[in-house]
Write a protein that holds these residues in place. Structure first.
Motif, mmCIF file in Angstrom:
data_model
loop_
_atom_site.group_PDB
_atom_site.id
_atom_site.type_symbol
_atom_site.label_atom_id
_atom_site.label_comp_id
_atom_site.label_asym_id
_atom_site.label_seq_id
_atom_site.Cartn_x
_atom_site.Cartn_y
_atom_site.Cartn_z
ATOM 1 N N ILE A 68 0.840 -1.200 0.000
ATOM 2 C CA ILE A 68 0.000 0.000 0.000
ATOM 3 C C ILE A 68 0.872 1.247 0.000
ATOM 4 C CG2 ILE A 68 -1.935 -1.105 1.187
ATOM 5 C CD1 ILE A 68 -1.069 0.504 3.743
ATOM 6 N N MET A 69 0.293 2.299 -0.506
ATOM 7 C CA MET A 69 0.899 3.617 -0.403
ATOM 8 C C MET A 69 -0.164 4.532 0.186
ATOM 9 S SD MET A 69 2.874 6.027 -3.116
ATOM 10 C CE MET A 69 4.312 4.999 -3.034
ATOM 11 N N ILE A 70 0.242 5.338 1.137
ATOM 12 C CA ILE A 70 -0.662 6.314 1.747
ATOM 13 C C ILE A 70 -0.169 7.693 1.340
ATOM 14 C CG2 ILE A 70 -1.526 7.276 3.927
ATOM 15 C CD1 ILE A 70 -1.056 4.464 5.136
ATOM 16 N N CYS A 71 -1.115 8.574 1.073
ATOM 17 C CA CYS A 71 -0.738 9.950 0.768
ATOM 18 C C CYS A 71 -1.759 10.894 1.379
ATOM 19 C CB CYS A 71 -0.624 10.177 -0.740
ATOM 20 S SG CYS A 71 -2.121 9.865 -1.675
ATOM 21 N N HIS A 72 -1.274 12.037 1.773
ATOM 22 C CA HIS A 72 -2.163 13.117 2.174
ATOM 23 C C HIS A 72 -1.488 14.433 1.827
ATOM 24 C CE1 HIS A 72 0.226 13.309 5.963
ATOM 25 N NE2 HIS A 72 -0.307 14.519 6.130
ATOM 26 N N ASN A 73 -2.271 15.473 1.808
ATOM 27 C CA ASN A 73 -1.757 16.774 1.385
ATOM 28 C C ASN A 73 -1.621 17.728 2.569
ATOM 29 O OD1 ASN A 73 -4.576 16.930 1.699
ATOM 30 N ND2 ASN A 73 -4.733 18.641 0.306
ATOM 31 N N HIS A 74 -0.836 18.751 2.368
ATOM 32 C CA HIS A 74 -0.716 19.879 3.292
ATOM 33 C C HIS A 74 -1.050 21.143 2.499
ATOM 34 C CE1 HIS A 74 2.208 18.101 6.568
ATOM 35 N NE2 HIS A 74 1.026 17.525 6.577
ATOM 36 N N PRO A 75 -2.342 21.499 2.415
ATOM 37 C CA PRO A 75 -2.713 22.687 1.645
ATOM 38 C C PRO A 75 -2.133 23.978 2.223
ATOM 39 C CG PRO A 75 -4.649 21.750 2.727
ATOM 40 C CD PRO A 75 -3.505 20.816 2.968
#
Length: 174
Positions: free
Chosen positions: A121-128
């Motif tokens: 798996i790969m997890i990603c999230h953003n920092h707007p």
């Protein structure tokens, strides 16, 4: 529209007010035009899953993550599930927070993996907000999820924080 704005990207990025200034464009048409990039993105993302797109490099995985979270005003998190040949099985939005925080629940990650042939798996999230470095909580969450998925034979390929078109890994080599 093309005569006024020059190209399709400029048309899609025009404000509703700018679109309304063109003869023949009413409020409904202007709103539909503004949806074109979102519809195209959704279509592209869906077809690559249906066609079992293979991600042969980490860079291609990172590009997919950037495309998923880029432009969201709130922090959002996704998990991408891959089989042993690195074909994308599915991608799941596992959390949406505020402009400054998202809470990634490991149970949501496990729900995404359940009943699939996922091996990585790969997890990603953003920092707007534009903050490029992962937070202490990002590292803690990554460590917890890595331990959890490794215990059932699944590799955490990476967990990245996306800022604009760039990303930073949260995985600490142990």
């Amino acid at each position: 529209l093309l005569n006024k704005f020059g190209n399709l990207e400029a048309v899609c990025n025009a404000s509703v007010e700018e679109l309304l200034s063109v003869d023949g464009i009413g409020p409904a048409a202007a709103e539909y035009i503004r949806l074109i990039p979102h519809i195209a993105k959704g279509y592209s993302m869906h077809t690559s899953i249906r066609n079992k797109q293979k991600f042969s490099t980490r860079e291609s995985m990172y590009e997919r993550c950037v495309a998923l979270v880029k432009g969201n005003p709130n922090e959002v998190a996704y998990v991408l599930c891959f089989d042993s040949m690195r074909h994308l099985i599915k991608e799941v939005k596992i959390a949406e927070g505020s402009p400054g925080v998202v809470v990634i629940d490991p149970r949501k990650v496990m729900d995404a993996i359940a009943y699939t042939s996922t091996t990585g798996i790969m997890i990603c999230h953003n920092h707007p907000s534009g903050v490029r470095s992962p937070s202490h909580q990002d590292f803690l969450t990554t460590s917890n999820i890595k331990r959890l998925v490794n215990s059932i034979g699944i590799e955490l390929i990476d967990h990245i924080v996306v800022v604009d078109d760039d990303y930073v890994s949260c995985v600490v080599v142990e």
